[in-house]
Design an enzyme around this catalytic site. Structure first.
Site, PDB file in Angstrom:
ATOM      1  N   CYS A   1     -10.551  -3.058  -4.377  1.00 35.47           N
ATOM      2  CA  CYS A   1      -9.547  -4.023  -4.856  1.00 35.47           C
ATOM      3  C   CYS A   1     -10.208  -5.256  -5.447  1.00 35.47           C
ATOM      4  CB  CYS A   1      -8.591  -4.411  -3.735  1.00 35.47           C
ATOM      5  SG  CYS A   1      -7.438  -3.077  -3.361  1.00 35.47           S
TER       6      CYS A   1
ATOM      7  N   CYS B   1     -10.193  -4.974   0.080  1.00 32.66           N
ATOM      8  CA  CYS B   1     -11.308  -4.037   0.150  1.00 32.66           C
ATOM      9  C   CYS B   1     -12.162  -4.155  -1.109  1.00 32.66           C
ATOM     10  CB  CYS B   1     -10.797  -2.597   0.319  1.00 32.66           C
ATOM     11  SG  CYS B   1     -10.177  -1.855  -1.197  1.00 32.66           S
TER      12      CYS B   1
ATOM     13  N   GLU C   1      -2.963  -4.458  -3.267  1.00 31.97           N
ATOM     14  CA  GLU C   1      -3.423  -5.301  -4.375  1.00 31.97           C
ATOM     15  C   GLU C   1      -3.423  -4.528  -5.686  1.00 31.97           C
ATOM     16  OE1 GLU C   1      -4.784  -4.755  -1.437  1.00 31.97           O
ATOM     17  OE2 GLU C   1      -6.049  -6.405  -0.753  1.00 31.97           O
TER      18      GLU C   1
ATOM     19  N   ASN D   1       0.828  -1.208   0.000  1.00 31.19           N
ATOM     20  CA  ASN D   1       0.000   0.000   0.000  1.00 31.19           C
ATOM     21  C   ASN D   1       0.865   1.261   0.000  1.00 31.19           C
ATOM     22  OD1 ASN D   1       0.569  -1.060   2.622  1.00 31.19           O
ATOM     23  ND2 ASN D   1      -1.022   0.176   3.560  1.00 31.19           N
TER      24      ASN D   1
ATOM     25  N   GLU E   1       0.282   5.237   0.676  1.00 33.76           N
ATOM     26  CA  GLU E   1      -0.677   6.233   1.171  1.00 33.76           C
ATOM     27  C   GLU E   1      -0.305   7.646   0.718  1.00 33.76           C
ATOM     28  OE1 GLU E   1      -0.987   5.411   5.397  1.00 33.76           O
ATOM     29  OE2 GLU E   1      -2.138   3.584   4.980  1.00 33.76           O
ATOM     30  N   ASN E   2      -1.159   8.593   1.073  1.00 34.22           N
ATOM     31  CA  ASN E   2      -0.991   9.963   0.609  1.00 34.22           C
ATOM     32  C   ASN E   2      -1.512  10.915   1.673  1.00 34.22           C
ATOM     33  OD1 ASN E   2      -1.911  12.500  -1.095  1.00 34.22           O
ATOM     34  ND2 ASN E   2      -0.569  11.298  -2.407  1.00 34.22           N
TER      35      ASN E   2
ATOM     36  N   CYS F   1      -4.138   0.779  -2.406  1.00 35.12           N
ATOM     37  CA  CYS F   1      -3.959  -0.489  -1.700  1.00 35.12           C
ATOM     38  C   CYS F   1      -2.876  -1.347  -2.361  1.00 35.12           C
ATOM     39  CB  CYS F   1      -5.250  -1.289  -1.707  1.00 35.12           C
ATOM     40  SG  CYS F   1      -6.582  -0.559  -0.752  1.00 35.12           S
TER      41      CYS F   1
HETATM   42  N1  THU Z   1      -5.290  -1.602   2.435  1.00 32.76           N
HETATM   43  C1  THU Z   1      -4.736  -2.377   1.451  1.00 32.76           C
HETATM   44  O1  THU Z   1      -3.596  -2.153   1.040  1.00 32.76           O
HETATM   45  N2  THU Z   1      -5.474  -3.398   0.951  1.00 32.76           N
HETATM   46  C2  THU Z   1      -6.744  -3.680   1.343  1.00 32.76           C
HETATM   47  O2  THU Z   1      -7.400  -4.489   0.710  1.00 32.76           O
HETATM   48  C3  THU Z   1      -7.306  -3.036   2.533  1.00 32.76           C
HETATM   49  C4  THU Z   1      -6.617  -1.802   2.976  1.00 32.76           C
HETATM   50  C5  THU Z   1      -4.522  -0.464   2.953  1.00 32.76           C
HETATM   51  C6  THU Z   1      -5.064   0.875   2.565  1.00 32.76           C
HETATM   52  C7  THU Z   1      -4.473   1.760   3.629  1.00 32.76           C
HETATM   53  O3  THU Z   1      -3.171   2.136   3.245  1.00 32.76           O
HETATM   54  C8  THU Z   1      -4.366   0.853   4.841  1.00 32.76           C
HETATM   55  O4  THU Z   1      -4.497  -0.489   4.346  1.00 32.76           O
HETATM   56  C9  THU Z   1      -5.428   1.101   5.891  1.00 32.76           C
HETATM   57  O5  THU Z   1      -6.684   1.067   5.355  1.00 32.76           O
END
Ligand code: THU
Length: 163
Positions: A114, A111, A80, A67, A69-70, A78
């Site tokens: 994804c 999620c 995936e 993942n 983030e920003n 994410c």
């Molecule tokens: N996240 C993922 O990378 N994959 C998922 O399927 C669920 C959530 C990440 C997004 C964010 O950076 C962190 O988990 C918290 O939500």
């Protein structure tokens, strides 16, 4: 999820999952070690929730992601989708299995966004392995994670609809 059964990483559970999804034990172990290792590459200063993903291609390659983030929170991506973005832009077209690893238990599942992203590129029977912090796992097919899904084949060919 009624069908979400947490399986241990003992040889019996692993070999039964491998035979169900036509994977070798080595492919399964690699999916786990690579998705778990990919967590370390996450950029997640806001959530501090590390997610790693690894995709096994039909020809035996593994493509990893984490993942990213920003500061503008919704812009983050994410693990995936990072992994599939890499795989597609590297020219991979067919995928055999997906692994996702986090530091929690029971394991996190992809999620909704994804799931739809994966739906674009994978068969409905593709297994998604969700690993917990200790390597125990839940495995479900894409169609179980995303029932009645909308995919590319549902769209009429471009140009066939009235303007
Ligand atoms: N996240 C993922 O990378 N994959 C998922 O399927 C669920 C959530 C990440 C997004 C964010 O950076 C962190 O988990 C918290 O939500």
């Amino acid at each position: 999820m009624s069908t979400a059964i947490l399986q241990s990483n003992n040889p019996t559970d692993v070999s039964s999952a491998c035979s169900t999804y036509s994977l070798t034990t080595l492919q399964f172990e690699t999916l786990h070690t690579r998705s778990a290792a990919a967590k370390a590459t996450a950029y997640c200063p806001y959530s501090r929730f590390h997610v790693g993903a690894s995709i096994l291609t039909e020809d035996g390659a593994f493509i990893d992601g984490a993942n990213v983030e920003n500061a503008s929170f919704p812009v983050g991506t994410c693990a995936e989708r990072v992994a599939f973005g890499k795989a597609i832009t590297e020219g991979h077209k067919k995928f055999k299995a997906v692994g996702v690893a986090t530091d929690i238990s029971p394991p996190a599942s992809p999620c909704g966004m994804c799931r739809q992203f994966i739906r674009e590129f994978c068969e409905l029977q593709t297994p998604i392995f969700m690993f917990d912090k200790d390597g125990a796992f839940v495995v479900m097919k894409l169609e179980q994670l995303l029932p009645l899904s909308f995919g590319p084949e549902a769209l009429p060919p471009p140009g066939s609809l009235p303007a």
